[in-house]
Motif scaffolding. Structure first.
Motif, PDB file in Angstrom:
ATOM      1  N   GLY A  12       0.789  -1.231   0.000  1.00  0.00           N
ATOM      2  CA  GLY A  12       0.000   0.000   0.000  1.00  0.00           C
ATOM      3  C   GLY A  12       0.818   1.275   0.000  1.00  0.00           C
ATOM      4  N   SER A  13       2.009   1.254  -0.593  1.00  0.00           N
ATOM      5  CA  SER A  13       2.780   2.507  -0.635  1.00  0.00           C
ATOM      6  C   SER A  13       2.100   3.538  -1.542  1.00  0.00           C
ATOM      7  CB  SER A  13       4.224   2.251  -1.080  1.00  0.00           C
ATOM      8  OG  SER A  13       4.301   1.875  -2.425  1.00  0.00           O
ATOM      9  N   GLU A 174       5.676   6.372  -9.219  1.00  0.00           N
ATOM     10  CA  GLU A 174       4.260   6.083  -8.957  1.00  0.00           C
ATOM     11  C   GLU A 174       3.680   7.050  -7.935  1.00  0.00           C
ATOM     12  OE1 GLU A 174       3.704   1.363  -9.845  1.00  0.00           O
ATOM     13  OE2 GLU A 174       4.243   1.899  -7.802  1.00  0.00           O
TER      14      GLU A 174
END
Ligand code: GAR
Length: 210
Positions: A12-13, A174
């Motif tokens: 869940g970064s 990201e």
């Protein structure tokens, strides 16, 4: 405030990057729930720490993909989201699911789509001796990793880069671009039209914004 549901399967970064953007007032909406198909996903703790409703929906408790997706649709709809964000959600979604949320589903994929669809992208890029790699945010359609690209960020692979080096660079990009794409969507700037993704009403190129 526009409402966002985030689907995860693991660390869940990317979810954290979205939570952080929200806390800085830069997301353009509110994450109202995080749902994981893995009960032990670390991202669920990130959600709870941010006082976001965290739901575990283990896919292995369902007999079929259709049954799981049906349950997932119910949980999502309870939260009345404007947008569903896939952030490291490692389950293929059924056409029923994709149609239900058509135009409201974003995914982030660790490659410069349409190159390297599917899994293990970093290993495959390195095995191919590729010099360029990157990440893509795209609308989810029935075509796996094939929906219109919204935004990409590229990176160079240097000789001697390990898979860990590459993953670190991928994550940095990201975390930079996903909150921007989400914000554009929640501001109504980004849409999925009949001919693909549009930004401020103008068609985006096949590689999205770079
Ligand atoms: C991210 O690198 C994302 O691009 C990838 O999983 C990772 C999740 O990391 N997604 C896919 O491979 C989708 N097929 P995170 O849990 O730390 O956000």
């Amino acid at each position: 405030t526009p409402r966002v549901v985030v689907l995860i399967s693991g660390n869940g970064s990317n979810l954290q990057a979205l939570i952080d953007a929200q806390s800085y007032g830069e997301l353009g909406g509110e994450i109202v729930a995080v749902i994981s198909n893995k009960v032990d996903a670390y991202g669920l703790k990130r959600a709870r720490d941010a006082e976001i409703d965290a739901v575990a929906l283990p896919h292995n408790e369902y007999d079929s993909r259709e049954a799981f997706d049906g349950a997932l649709i119910k949980v999502i709809e309870r939260h009345e989201p404007d947008l569903i964000v896939l952030a490291g959600f490692m389950r293929i979604l059924t056409p029923l699911f994709v149609h239900r949320f058509h135009g409201r589903l974003l995914n982030i994929h660790p490659s410069l789509l349409p190159a390297y669809q599917g899994l293990n992208t970093h290993a495959r890029v390195l095995a191919d001796g590729g010099e360029e790699h990157g990440v893509s945010v795209h609308f989810v359609t029935e075509e796996l990793d094939g929906g219109p690209v919204v935004m990409q960020a590229a990176l160079k692979i240097h000789p001697g880069d390990s898979q860990e080096d590459v993953i670190e660079k991928i994550h940095a990009r990201e975390h930079l671009i996903y909150p921007i794409a989400v914000r554009w969507f929640l501001e109504g700037r980004l849409q999925l039209g009949p001919k693909g993704a549009t930004l401020d009403g103008m068609a985006l190129p096949p590689q999205g914004m770079r």
